[in-house]
Design an enzyme around this catalytic site. Structure first.
Site, PDB file in Angstrom:
ATOM      1  N   SER A  68       0.845  -1.190   0.000  1.00  0.00           N
ATOM      2  CA  SER A  68       0.000   0.000   0.000  1.00  0.00           C
ATOM      3  C   SER A  68       0.878   1.238   0.000  1.00  0.00           C
ATOM      4  CB  SER A  68      -0.914  -0.008   1.232  1.00  0.00           C
ATOM      5  OG  SER A  68      -1.839   1.056   1.186  1.00  0.00           O
ATOM      6  N   ASP A  69       0.422   2.274  -0.670  1.00  0.00           N
ATOM      7  CA  ASP A  69       1.130   3.537  -0.663  1.00  0.00           C
ATOM      8  C   ASP A  69       0.101   4.659  -0.811  1.00  0.00           C
ATOM      9  OD1 ASP A  69       4.047   4.572  -0.714  1.00  0.00           O
ATOM     10  OD2 ASP A  69       2.979   5.824  -2.153  1.00  0.00           O
ATOM     11  N   GLN A  70       0.423   5.809  -0.262  1.00  0.00           N
ATOM     12  CA  GLN A  70      -0.537   6.906  -0.272  1.00  0.00           C
ATOM     13  C   GLN A  70       0.128   8.209  -0.679  1.00  0.00           C
ATOM     14  OE1 GLN A  70      -2.108   8.688   3.495  1.00  0.00           O
ATOM     15  NE2 GLN A  70      -4.002   7.778   2.768  1.00  0.00           N
TER      16      GLN A  70
END
Length: 192
Positions: A68-70
């Protein structure tokens, strides 16, 4: 049943994943997170989520690996983690009275088969008008210097918001659980 691996050392993502009551391990992937020239925020988070999952596939050959990355986007510009009081203050001053769009890339890799599911989940925060004293008071209390956008939605940061919009509030913290459950079910993983 295959085991779950969270490709992250983030305590925020670990806490979110633990809400599902599923056993999991976590391991920080070693990848270059540099923003590529001409890459949109959506392309960036999708690429990094997938790279995080793939970076651990060889070490964990029979796992479902969650990457996951934001990115936070304000006025078409990506704003990252502030790391300092002054940068956090600048970010919140810029966000005051405006909307910040958070894009969370999510990838689920079956390391045994190489099959990957990926998506980008948007969530928008509409900020209240924030004066300097309120911003400084908030930053001194919560110290959100390791959070994109300079706030912790799961804490006092919620007081900075006028409204939010999106399908999954957990995407704002960095791990969209609703979409993750969809992916796990699709991979044949038994989710309660």
């Amino acid at each position: 049943m295959r085991r779950l691996l969270l490709a992250s050392s983030s305590p925020y993502r670990q806490e979110l994943l633990s809400r599902l009551g599923l056993p999991f391990e976590s391991c920080a992937p070693d990848i270059d997170e540099t923003h590529l020239p001409g890459e949109s925020a959506e392309q960036l988070v999708n690429r990094l989520a997938e790279q995080k999952a793939r970076a651990l596939a060889e070490r964990y050959p029979n796992h479902l690996i969650i990457g996951s990355d934001q990115a936070a986007v304000l006025d078409s510009k990506i704003i990252g983690k502030p790391h300092t009081f002054e940068r956090a203050k600048q970010q919140l001053q810029s966000a005051s009275g405006n909307s910040v769009r958070f894009l969370t890339g999510l990838a689920l890799l079956d390391s045994a088969t190489g099959r990957i599911q990926a998506d980008c989940i948007p969530f928008t925060v509409h900020f209240r008008e924030l004066d300097e004293a309120r911003i400084e008071r908030y930053l001194r209390i919560e110290k959100p210097y390791d959070c994109a956008g300079s706030f912790k939605a799961e804490g006092l940061g919620i007081s900075l918001f006028r409204a939010t919009e999106g399908e999954d509030v957990t995407s704002l913290v960095g791990l969209p659980l609703i979409r993750l459950v969809d992916m796990l079910l699709n991979a044949g993983y038994d989710v309660p």
